[in-house]
Design a protein around this motif. Sequence first.
Motif, PDB file in Angstrom:
ATOM      1  N   LEU A  53     -31.976  10.626  40.907  1.00  0.00           N
ATOM      2  CA  LEU A  53     -31.211  10.516  39.651  1.00  0.00           C
ATOM      3  C   LEU A  53     -30.386  11.779  39.405  1.00  0.00           C
ATOM      4  CD1 LEU A  53     -30.680   8.889  37.033  1.00  0.00           C
ATOM      5  CD2 LEU A  53     -32.565  10.122  36.019  1.00  0.00           C
ATOM      6  N   LEU A  57     -26.421  11.753  38.911  1.00  0.00           N
ATOM      7  CA  LEU A  57     -25.698  12.247  37.741  1.00  0.00           C
ATOM      8  C   LEU A  57     -24.686  13.321  38.134  1.00  0.00           C
ATOM      9  CD1 LEU A  57     -28.499  12.344  35.052  1.00  0.00           C
ATOM     10  CD2 LEU A  57     -26.581  10.787  35.195  1.00  0.00           C
TER      11      LEU A  57
ATOM     12  N   MET B  23     -36.915  10.589  33.866  1.00  0.00           N
ATOM     13  CA  MET B  23     -35.968   9.612  34.408  1.00  0.00           C
ATOM     14  C   MET B  23     -35.341   8.793  33.290  1.00  0.00           C
ATOM     15  SD  MET B  23     -37.864   8.548  37.917  1.00  0.00           S
ATOM     16  CE  MET B  23     -37.452   6.888  37.830  1.00  0.00           C
ATOM     17  N   GLY B  26     -32.879  10.983  31.439  1.00  0.00           N
ATOM     18  CA  GLY B  26     -31.668  11.209  32.230  1.00  0.00           C
ATOM     19  C   GLY B  26     -30.758  10.011  32.226  1.00  0.00           C
ATOM     20  N   MET B  27     -31.385   8.829  32.285  1.00  0.00           N
ATOM     21  CA  MET B  27     -30.587   7.606  32.316  1.00  0.00           C
ATOM     22  C   MET B  27     -30.015   7.288  30.947  1.00  0.00           C
ATOM     23  SD  MET B  27     -32.223   4.537  34.519  1.00  0.00           S
ATOM     24  CE  MET B  27     -33.706   4.492  33.618  1.00  0.00           C
ATOM     25  N   LEU B  28     -30.891   7.373  29.929  1.00  0.00           N
ATOM     26  CA  LEU B  28     -30.511   6.832  28.628  1.00  0.00           C
ATOM     27  C   LEU B  28     -29.709   7.798  27.771  1.00  0.00           C
ATOM     28  CD1 LEU B  28     -33.677   4.802  27.753  1.00  0.00           C
ATOM     29  CD2 LEU B  28     -31.423   3.939  28.301  1.00  0.00           C
ATOM     30  N   PRO B  30     -27.057   9.871  28.279  1.00  0.00           N
ATOM     31  CA  PRO B  30     -25.606   9.667  28.238  1.00  0.00           C
ATOM     32  C   PRO B  30     -25.232   8.334  27.604  1.00  0.00           C
ATOM     33  CG  PRO B  30     -26.341  10.133  30.487  1.00  0.00           C
ATOM     34  CD  PRO B  30     -27.555  10.043  29.637  1.00  0.00           C
ATOM     35  N   MET B  31     -26.056   7.308  27.897  1.00  0.00           N
ATOM     36  CA  MET B  31     -25.694   5.972  27.407  1.00  0.00           C
ATOM     37  C   MET B  31     -25.824   5.881  25.891  1.00  0.00           C
ATOM     38  SD  MET B  31     -27.423   3.569  30.242  1.00  0.00           S
ATOM     39  CE  MET B  31     -27.403   4.026  31.949  1.00  0.00           C
ATOM     40  N   VAL B  32     -26.896   6.478  25.370  1.00  0.00           N
ATOM     41  CA  VAL B  32     -27.104   6.403  23.920  1.00  0.00           C
ATOM     42  C   VAL B  32     -26.033   7.229  23.199  1.00  0.00           C
ATOM     43  CG1 VAL B  32     -28.675   7.024  22.063  1.00  0.00           C
ATOM     44  CG2 VAL B  32     -29.542   5.878  24.078  1.00  0.00           C
ATOM     45  N   ARG B  33     -25.741   8.416  23.760  1.00  0.00           N
ATOM     46  CA  ARG B  33     -24.697   9.240  23.151  1.00  0.00           C
ATOM     47  C   ARG B  33     -23.366   8.478  23.134  1.00  0.00           C
ATOM     48  NH1 ARG B  33     -21.430  11.137  20.880  1.00  0.00           N
ATOM     49  NH2 ARG B  33     -20.709  13.273  20.565  1.00  0.00           N
ATOM     50  N   PHE B  34     -23.132   7.747  24.224  1.00  0.00           N
ATOM     51  CA  PHE B  34     -21.924   6.938  24.371  1.00  0.00           C
ATOM     52  C   PHE B  34     -21.873   5.856  23.287  1.00  0.00           C
ATOM     53  CE2 PHE B  34     -20.212   3.087  26.621  1.00  0.00           C
ATOM     54  CZ  PHE B  34     -18.948   3.549  26.933  1.00  0.00           C
ATOM     55  N   ALA B  35     -23.043   5.254  23.039  1.00  0.00           N
ATOM     56  CA  ALA B  35     -23.084   4.157  22.077  1.00  0.00           C
ATOM     57  C   ALA B  35     -22.943   4.647  20.646  1.00  0.00           C
ATOM     58  CB  ALA B  35     -24.384   3.368  22.234  1.00  0.00           C
ATOM     59  N   ASP B  37     -21.386   7.224  19.605  1.00  0.00           N
ATOM     60  CA  ASP B  37     -20.215   8.077  19.407  1.00  0.00           C
ATOM     61  C   ASP B  37     -19.451   7.792  18.115  1.00  0.00           C
ATOM     62  OD1 ASP B  37     -18.525  10.165  20.448  1.00  0.00           O
ATOM     63  OD2 ASP B  37     -17.014   8.611  20.633  1.00  0.00           O
ATOM     64  N   PRO B  38     -19.205   6.511  17.777  1.00  0.00           N
ATOM     65  CA  PRO B  38     -18.462   6.263  16.529  1.00  0.00           C
ATOM     66  C   PRO B  38     -19.159   6.840  15.302  1.00  0.00           C
ATOM     67  CG  PRO B  38     -18.572   4.291  17.840  1.00  0.00           C
ATOM     68  CD  PRO B  38     -19.452   5.284  18.512  1.00  0.00           C
ATOM     69  N   LYS B  41     -18.500  10.677  15.353  1.00  0.00           N
ATOM     70  CA  LYS B  41     -17.112  11.131  15.332  1.00  0.00           C
ATOM     71  C   LYS B  41     -16.691  11.582  13.942  1.00  0.00           C
ATOM     72  CE  LYS B  41     -14.219   9.712  19.094  1.00  0.00           C
ATOM     73  NZ  LYS B  41     -13.699   8.574  19.810  1.00  0.00           N
TER      74      LYS B  41
ATOM     75  N   PHE C  61     -24.185  -1.062  28.023  1.00  0.00           N
ATOM     76  CA  PHE C  61     -23.524  -0.118  27.122  1.00  0.00           C
ATOM     77  C   PHE C  61     -22.005  -0.193  27.252  1.00  0.00           C
ATOM     78  CE2 PHE C  61     -27.772   1.590  26.804  1.00  0.00           C
ATOM     79  CZ  PHE C  61     -27.815   2.000  25.490  1.00  0.00           C
ATOM     80  N   MET C  64     -20.038  -2.499  25.065  1.00  0.00           N
ATOM     81  CA  MET C  64     -19.825  -2.148  23.654  1.00  0.00           C
ATOM     82  C   MET C  64     -18.360  -1.819  23.398  1.00  0.00           C
ATOM     83  SD  MET C  64     -22.858   0.213  22.403  1.00  0.00           S
ATOM     84  CE  MET C  64     -24.444  -0.464  22.027  1.00  0.00           C
ATOM     85  N   VAL C  84     -14.206   8.419  24.353  1.00  0.00           N
ATOM     86  CA  VAL C  84     -15.587   8.310  23.895  1.00  0.00           C
ATOM     87  C   VAL C  84     -16.440   9.359  24.604  1.00  0.00           C
ATOM     88  CG1 VAL C  84     -17.547   6.777  23.668  1.00  0.00           C
ATOM     89  CG2 VAL C  84     -15.260   5.857  23.561  1.00  0.00           C
ATOM     90  N   ALA C  85     -17.325  10.015  23.840  1.00  0.00           N
ATOM     91  CA  ALA C  85     -18.199  11.025  24.426  1.00  0.00           C
ATOM     92  C   ALA C  85     -19.049  10.392  25.521  1.00  0.00           C
ATOM     93  CB  ALA C  85     -19.102  11.615  23.349  1.00  0.00           C
ATOM     94  N   PHE C  86     -19.180  11.077  26.660  1.00  0.00           N
ATOM     95  CA  PHE C  86     -19.975  10.633  27.795  1.00  0.00           C
ATOM     96  C   PHE C  86     -19.442   9.347  28.425  1.00  0.00           C
ATOM     97  CE2 PHE C  86     -22.641  13.781  26.094  1.00  0.00           C
ATOM     98  CZ  PHE C  86     -23.502  14.205  27.084  1.00  0.00           C
ATOM     99  N   VAL C  90     -20.972   7.402  31.688  1.00  0.00           N
ATOM    100  CA  VAL C  90     -21.510   6.039  31.666  1.00  0.00           C
ATOM    101  C   VAL C  90     -20.696   5.140  32.595  1.00  0.00           C
ATOM    102  CG1 VAL C  90     -22.050   4.060  30.239  1.00  0.00           C
ATOM    103  CG2 VAL C  90     -22.433   6.328  29.368  1.00  0.00           C
ATOM    104  N   MET C  93     -21.555   6.154  36.121  1.00  0.00           N
ATOM    105  CA  MET C  93     -22.832   5.618  36.597  1.00  0.00           C
ATOM    106  C   MET C  93     -22.641   4.188  37.084  1.00  0.00           C
ATOM    107  SD  MET C  93     -25.376   6.902  33.643  1.00  0.00           S
ATOM    108  CE  MET C  93     -27.021   7.198  34.207  1.00  0.00           C
TER     109      MET C  93
END
Lengths: 255, 166, 224
Positions: A53, A57, B23, B26-28, B30-35, B37-38, B41, C61, C64, C84-86, C90, C93
């Motif tokens: 991972l 990344l 793990m 590391g995976m989640l 970036p994805m959660v931050r991405f989601a 974001d609005p 902001k 994700f 979205m 969008v941040a990151f 995403v 990936m």
Amino acid sequence: MHRGKGMKFVGDSRVPAERKPNIPKDYSEYPGKTEAFWPNFLLKEWMVGAVFLIGYLCLTIAHPSPLERVADPTDTGYLPLPDWYFLFLYQLLKYTYASGPYNIIGAFIIPGLAFGALMLAPFIDRGPKRRPTQRPFATGFMLLSIASIIFLTWESVVAVDWEAKEAMGKIVEEAEIDTSSDGFVVYEENGCINCHGDNLAGGSAAPSLVGTGLTAEEVADIAKNGVGKMPPGMYKGNDEDLAKLSEFISTLEAK
Amino acid sequence: MSKQPVSRRQFLNYTLTGVGGFMAAGMLMPMVRFAVDPVLKGEAAGDYHPTQQKVSELTETPVRVDFSYEQKDAWYTSEVTSTAWVYKNNKGEIVALSPVCKHLGCTVSWEGNDHKNQFFCPCHNGLYEKSGKNVPGTPPLKPLDVYPTAEKDGLLQLGKPQANNV
Amino acid sequence: MLNKIYDWVDERLDITPLWRDIADHEVPEHVNPAHHFSAFVYCFGGLTFFVTVIQILSGMFLTMYYVPDIKNAWESVYYLQNEVAFGVIVRGMHHWGASLVIVMMFLHTLRVFFQGAYKKPRELNWVVGVLIFFVMLGLGFTGYLLPWDMKALFATKVGIEIAASTPLIGHELKVLLAGHPDIVGAQTLTRFFAIHVFFLPAALLGLMGAHFLMIRKQGISGPL
């Protein structure tokens, strides 16, 4: 465990009333031979996964995924290439006996045989022996297939001019173009438009004219004498129009 | 080691949870931050949008002012039309009220349905005083939002509606 | 507290055997890289699954922000990548994962092949595995079109032309894929989106479930 007659259940459900003890199985009687899936085996698996991972990344940060300019179905100069793992099939269709009238061989018979054989491998290679050296045909065919996939992919990669390809797909800055201006009329009448496109964004044969950073004189010089792949004498009009044209092009800026 | 099978097992369990947590994070992450974001902001500072209403023509009677502006919604830009009820209060200050009813978002109108000197909402008979204050006993619980106002070249400009403190 | 909740649920549903069975099942020692380093070849299957999980999550994700429409698809991808941040990570990936999953799956296939691990009684699991490979290639092909950039459009045109050269049903197949006899456009994009996001993942989950069930039932093949 109690079975059959006299068994007790939770209420009228089918769940036995007798609780099973929540104790892990003991593997100590088979030292070194087997281990529990959780946590022994999974720990090693996940450690490999964690290292993987991190590399993954790093890759995504080091190489942002590419995005070319928005699809333009009218741009016929674009050279399409599939994703890298389809390149060997793509290359196969370039050969004489796998394309044209023989297209069916390249597109269906060869891949069909290869993938069909892959899928049916257990039914073709049926002997009880498992070591690769003990089943020379299976091993041989597989090595041959891998070699040909690598060869075909390699051949298709070296055949492409990757820099030119990148330039073709680049996101170009578009300018607000005043199509009624004198300069644009000259641009159109002189046929510049044929190569540089109707929004002056260029194409497969010519670069973009937006934001060139050239002065009007330099543009006029190129229009007359050519530059790079552009031959001299492309501009055939009079000097007055040339001035309008070069002024028009040198002032184009991306919005 | 085999003398203490339980503690070894526990150690493995903790390590496994740790590696698994790493793990998952590391995976989640970036994805959660991405989601989200609005949410992070924040709201852009409200720009003033120009209207066609001359400030000099405003009176003590609320008038309806329609205005439109360009709204950018991520990759989609559109022309949005908005409305305000504008008047001068007894101190001579300009008051611009949002017509969106604080009850359920219907549109109020001045002296609608013969309610003298009040804003009326037709959906559930909500009433507001001229200041925008909700009349007790009617459905709305809060006063009408108020636009920040500005003047440019004699024309009225309106910002983003804010909560009213009357 | 947690224990009490667990006991409460366990009394009613008898869940202990369900997970104990998974947690306690034996794994042979010869697949553990800590015992024999060469056993790292057994990791490729697990890594394929790991990348697949990442693909499913990052794909969820991405939707979205993403719109499967030819006017907005590119704009929305550009937006999510640059504004969008990151977004870069995403999308990265998902993009690089598509390649990695093929690499890992290829290595896993070679491991199974050269060890002869597909032999009796594991023939069916091999067939299911090859089907998973096809589904993954299909996911790669359909996912390629979605950003609606130059590469997407023209590579898909070529792919659809290859489908059109199928004997007998070529034309029908082409129209089925593209949604229109002549145009690769709006209808193609929505179709590919549906295939990429719903149909193939559903097939993939089913096949993976079968794959894992068969591994549990038959166990990992013995050492050579």
